[in-house]
Design a protein around this motif. Structure first.
Motif, PDB file in Angstrom:
ATOM      1  N   GLU A 186       0.828  -1.207   0.000  1.00 58.64           N
ATOM      2  CA  GLU A 186       0.000   0.000   0.000  1.00 58.64           C
ATOM      3  C   GLU A 186       0.862   1.257   0.000  1.00 58.64           C
ATOM      4  O   GLU A 186       0.522   2.254  -0.633  1.00 58.64           O
ATOM      5  CB  GLU A 186      -0.940  -0.020   1.200  1.00 58.64           C
ATOM      6  CG  GLU A 186      -1.992  -1.119   1.104  1.00 58.64           C
ATOM      7  CD  GLU A 186      -2.984  -1.085   2.251  1.00 58.64           C
ATOM      8  OE1 GLU A 186      -2.705  -0.376   3.238  1.00 58.64           O
ATOM      9  OE2 GLU A 186      -4.024  -1.749   2.164  1.00 58.64           O
ATOM     10  N   GLY A 188       1.333  12.035   1.049  1.00 59.68           N
ATOM     11  CA  GLY A 188       0.852  11.152   0.003  1.00 59.68           C
ATOM     12  C   GLY A 188      -0.638  11.281  -0.224  1.00 59.68           C
ATOM     13  O   GLY A 188      -1.401  11.668   0.654  1.00 59.68           O
ATOM     14  N   THR A 215       0.733   9.239  -5.734  1.00 60.43           N
ATOM     15  CA  THR A 215       1.072  10.626  -5.413  1.00 60.43           C
ATOM     16  C   THR A 215       1.841  11.273  -6.555  1.00 60.43           C
ATOM     17  O   THR A 215       1.547  12.405  -6.968  1.00 60.43           O
ATOM     18  CB  THR A 215       1.898  10.682  -4.114  1.00 60.43           C
ATOM     19  OG1 THR A 215       1.155  10.082  -3.052  1.00 60.43           O
ATOM     20  CG2 THR A 215       2.233  12.118  -3.749  1.00 60.43           C
ATOM     21  N   THR A 248      -4.281   9.959  -0.485  1.00 59.75           N
ATOM     22  CA  THR A 248      -4.979   8.897   0.234  1.00 59.75           C
ATOM     23  C   THR A 248      -5.220   7.715  -0.692  1.00 59.75           C
ATOM     24  O   THR A 248      -5.784   7.871  -1.779  1.00 59.75           O
ATOM     25  CB  THR A 248      -6.328   9.402   0.780  1.00 59.75           C
ATOM     26  OG1 THR A 248      -6.081  10.508   1.647  1.00 59.75           O
ATOM     27  CG2 THR A 248      -7.039   8.304   1.556  1.00 59.75           C
ATOM     28  N   TYR A 249      -4.752   6.540  -0.251  1.00 58.07           N
ATOM     29  CA  TYR A 249      -4.879   5.357  -1.100  1.00 58.07           C
ATOM     30  C   TYR A 249      -6.174   4.609  -0.805  1.00 58.07           C
ATOM     31  O   TYR A 249      -6.516   4.381   0.358  1.00 58.07           O
ATOM     32  CB  TYR A 249      -3.695   4.409  -0.895  1.00 58.07           C
ATOM     33  CG  TYR A 249      -3.873   3.123  -1.668  1.00 58.07           C
ATOM     34  CD1 TYR A 249      -3.723   3.105  -3.047  1.00 58.07           C
ATOM     35  CD2 TYR A 249      -4.252   1.953  -1.015  1.00 58.07           C
ATOM     36  CE1 TYR A 249      -3.928   1.944  -3.767  1.00 58.07           C
ATOM     37  CE2 TYR A 249      -4.452   0.786  -1.730  1.00 58.07           C
ATOM     38  CZ  TYR A 249      -4.285   0.791  -3.106  1.00 58.07           C
ATOM     39  OH  TYR A 249      -4.503  -0.357  -3.809  1.00 58.07           O
ATOM     40  N   GLN A 261       0.784   4.026  -2.885  1.00 56.95           N
ATOM     41  CA  GLN A 261       0.534   5.424  -2.528  1.00 56.95           C
ATOM     42  C   GLN A 261       1.600   6.329  -3.128  1.00 56.95           C
ATOM     43  O   GLN A 261       1.306   7.431  -3.601  1.00 56.95           O
ATOM     44  CB  GLN A 261       0.497   5.585  -1.012  1.00 56.95           C
ATOM     45  CG  GLN A 261       0.105   6.986  -0.563  1.00 56.95           C
ATOM     46  CD  GLN A 261       0.143   7.148   0.939  1.00 56.95           C
ATOM     47  OE1 GLN A 261       0.999   6.591   1.624  1.00 56.95           O
ATOM     48  NE2 GLN A 261      -0.797   7.906   1.470  1.00 56.95           N
TER      49      GLN A 261
END
Length: 701
Positions: free
Chosen positions: A582, A657, A590, A659-660, A586
């Motif tokens: 993750e 970053g 980004t 938001t994933y 991310q």
């Protein structure tokens, strides 16, 4: 003479108790613009104005050259009384701010990484070590230890360097590294033998073999990477840098042709105006934030207590297609427990319990200890005592057997069904027909069967229960939504492996896996064009860790595993691989989002500047002045100011970053274009118009 921590005044420097992970995660969650970090970043921003440093970023180097040229022209015009001094001064001020804001973004990301590295730095300070040579213990400085030295560490003492437990077993407090207060077991001869310098032994006594010489430990190298001292750009980052350099060169040529075009139309375009146009045309936003995004990615990995050997490893994690996860401790709770003894026909249950216990006396695994506990509960006072003079047969991935060779000639074994059957056949024995049926019944329930034998006589089966980790099925569903395949690796027989795979929801599994099976599976996946990640802790995992695109070694594991992998998880958490994926995704999101925004907001700047520059000579361009900007000077300066102030406004996104969310590639692309593409066009229109209105009020432009 052992070193007493209560009276260690002879030690050169004693390590301090560190907050470790807690401190790093607090730093992660703290305000981006924390006073101490901002102060350090501001100073570094001015130091980075050195052209040699700036040349590494072509976009901002061109911006700096333009700022220098504008400054010289402004000074010349001021000395001769020519030109619009206020306008020129405003342009040069904004140009220098643009360069400084870019440097500030990178410096702030570096400052955060250095702040987080401080807690790691303190773990490698010098202390006194009890070196063991030729049976004698002498006290030396830990900096003098060399690879291969043996060190005795007793209760309360600090482990003086990275190494592996060569003798003994002890509880170790690793909070200085991991931030976790619960002590962990470190023992010789297994996959939990790795120890890190700066951690403290809180029970028993161990002998540690130093595996890395002082000053060159894994931690030393990781600190250098975290601080950015030896960080190199990733392939994707290099490719984007080359693309940005190409765009900059193209727009430089375009801007250069505008001067003769302006002369043709009777417009005298000043150098500050041309420089302002160039800076607004080239992708300064992503050029300014690109390095900060990469540094912040490694910073987020460290905040998760993962040490990456390179930024490439963090970035590559975002492109992983297949995850190899061990069943025990990752998918299941680990520490399988013996729940029942199932004897064969003609065998008493108490006899099976007694032999199962005897075969487990040398087994220090949680499973082995649970067999002893279950046997004691069943036999009570009739439970056998540990025999003297017996030879312990340790479990190995190749034999999948363990047990005892007793002085009276008895050979007691327990292990997987096929391994025990092969052992009996090799000894000239026969396999009872009902054995396979019992093994299959246990396996179909998702439990692990261990067959117990006394010599060539098979007695029965020990049933080991596996329990799925809470929420693991949901996590695998989340991974699948990210487009990843999860493969379970286990030494269990195919029936047990298949049932656990069905319950947990993995996509595939490798049963009765040996080290070469893992390696072969990884190679097969890679030949199909997939990127593979795996986690391991043992020496036998080292080949697969080295072969995998992302190899995550547990900090508790062997030195061979840590050297083979390109990441080390300080928490030794088998599920950390999911978090690493993750973090990688991310990072990629980004960079993609801010690149999209940078290109999109250039569109608004084109509409602001181009009509303004040629409005007087070509009245027809008035229709392109859709923002209704007041004057050519105001339009150019408004676009330039917006171009500068958007950089610090995007720093929080670059560092923390985007938001994933675990969405498919198509959904992610659609959201990216909608939020950062459309938003990247609309926001500059509003921002430039607002700045233009403010400048118009001043009456100078």
């Amino acid at each position: 003479m052992m070193n007493n921590p209560e009276s260690s005044n002879t030690a050169s420097i004693q390590r301090e108790s560190l907050p470790g992970k807690t401190e790093r995660r607090r730093a992660r969650n703290a305000s981006i613009f924390e006073g101490k970090l901002v102060k350090a970043a501001i100073g570094q921003s001015f130091s980075m104005l050195n052209p040699v440093v700036m040349a590494k970023n072509p976009v901002m180097f061109i911006t700096e050259v333009g700022a220098v040229l504008t400054t010289l022209i402004t000074i010349y015009d001021a000395s001769t009384g020519k030109g619009g001094l206020i306008y020129n001064f405003a342009v040069l001020l904004v140009l220098w701010l643009t360069v400084l804001f870019s440097n500030f973004a990178e410096s702030l990301a570096e400052a955060r990484g250095k702040a987080q590295a401080d807690s790691l730095k303190r773990t490698r300070q010098s202390t006194i070590a009890n070196r063991l040579r030729d049976g004698k213990v002498t006290q030396v400085n830990s900096d003098d230890l060399q690879e291969g030295d043996l060190v005795v560490v007793s209760v309360g003492e600090l482990i003086p360097g990275d190494g592996e437990v060569a003798e003994g077993v002890a509880m170790v407090d690793e909070s200085a590294i991991t931030g976790e207060s619960a002590p962990v077991v470190r023992e010789a001869g297994g996959d939990r033998s790795g120890v890190v310098g700066g951690t403290r032994v809180i029970s028993d006594r161990i002998v540690v073999k130093i595996t890395v010489s002082a000053g060159n430990s894994f931690l030393d190298r990781m600190i250098a990477l975290v601080e950015g001292a030896v960080r190199q750009k990733t392939p994707n980052e290099l490719a984007l840098t080359v693309t940005l350099a190409g765009l900059t060169l193209a727009f430089l040529m375009v801007t250069g042709t505008l001067w003769p075009i302006g002369r043709y139309f009777g417009i005298n375009l000043s150098v500050p105006t041309l420089v302002a146009l160039l800076v607004c045309l080239i992708p300064t936003t992503i050029g300014a934030l690109l390095s900060a995004i990469g540094l912040a990615g490694m910073d987020r990995a460290l905040s998760a207590n993962v040490l990456a050997k390179s930024g490439k490893a963090v970035e590559l994690a975002g492109d992983i297609d297949t995850l190899l996860l061990d069943k025990t401790g990752t998918i299941t709770m680990g520490n399988r427990q013996a729940t029942s003894f199932i004897p064969l026909n003609g065998v008493e249950g108490r006899e099976l319990a007694r032999v199962a216990m005897e075969s487990s006396f040398g087994d220090q695994t949680p499973e082995g200890r649970s067999i002893l506990t279950l046997g004691e509960n069943i036999l009570g006072s009739d439970a056998p005592a540990e025999p003297a003079g017996a030879d312990v047969i340790h479990f190995s991935a190749q034999t999948r057997l363990s047990g005892l060779d007793l002085p009276d000639g008895r050979t007691l074994r327990k292990g997987s069904g096929d391994a025990v059957q092969k052992y009996i056949v090799d000894k000239g024995g026969t396999i009872p027909g009902e054995l396979q049926e019992i093994v299959d019944v246990v396996a179909r329930k998702g439990m692990t069967p261990l067959v117990v034998t006394d010599g060539i006589r098979t007695l029965g089966v020990v049933e080991l229960s596996d329990v799925l980790k809470p929420g693991i099925t949901d996590r695998f569903r989340r991974l699948r939504s990210m487009g990843l395949r999860v493969v379970m690796v286990t030494g269990d027989n195919p029936l047990t492996a298949g049932e656990i795979a069905r319950q947990s929801g993995v996509d595939d599994y490798i049963a009765e896996a040996k080290p070469e099976d893992k390696l072969e599976y990884i190679r097969r996946e890679q030949q199909s064009g997939r990127l593979v990640a795996m986690m391991g802790d043992g020496t036998n995992d080292a080949p697969a860790l080295a072969q995998a695109d992302i190899g995550v070694a547990m900090n508790s594991g062997t030195q061979a595993a840590k050297e083979a992998g390109n990441m080390v998880d300080l928490d030794s958490d088998p599920t950390k691989l999911i978090e690493i994926i993750e973090i990688g995704k991310q990072l990629l999101m980004t960079r993609g989002a801010l690149t999209t925004f940078s290109i999109a907001n250039d569109i608004a700047k084109y509409f602001a500047i181009i009509p303004a520059m040629f409005l007087l000579a070509i009245p027809g361009l008035r229709m392109l002045n859709i923002m209704g900007l007041a004057t050519p000077e105001s339009a150019i300066l408004s676009a330039l100011i917006f171009n500068a102030i958007i950089i610090p406004m995007l720093i929080p996104i670059a560092i923390r970053g985007v938001t994933y969310r675990p969405l498919g590639a198509e959904a992610l692309l659609r959201n990216n274009l909608l939020v950062y593409g459309v938003g990247g066009v609309l926001v500059p229109f509003a921002g430039i118009k607002l700045i233009d209105m403010i400048l118009s009020i001043t009456g100078y432009f």
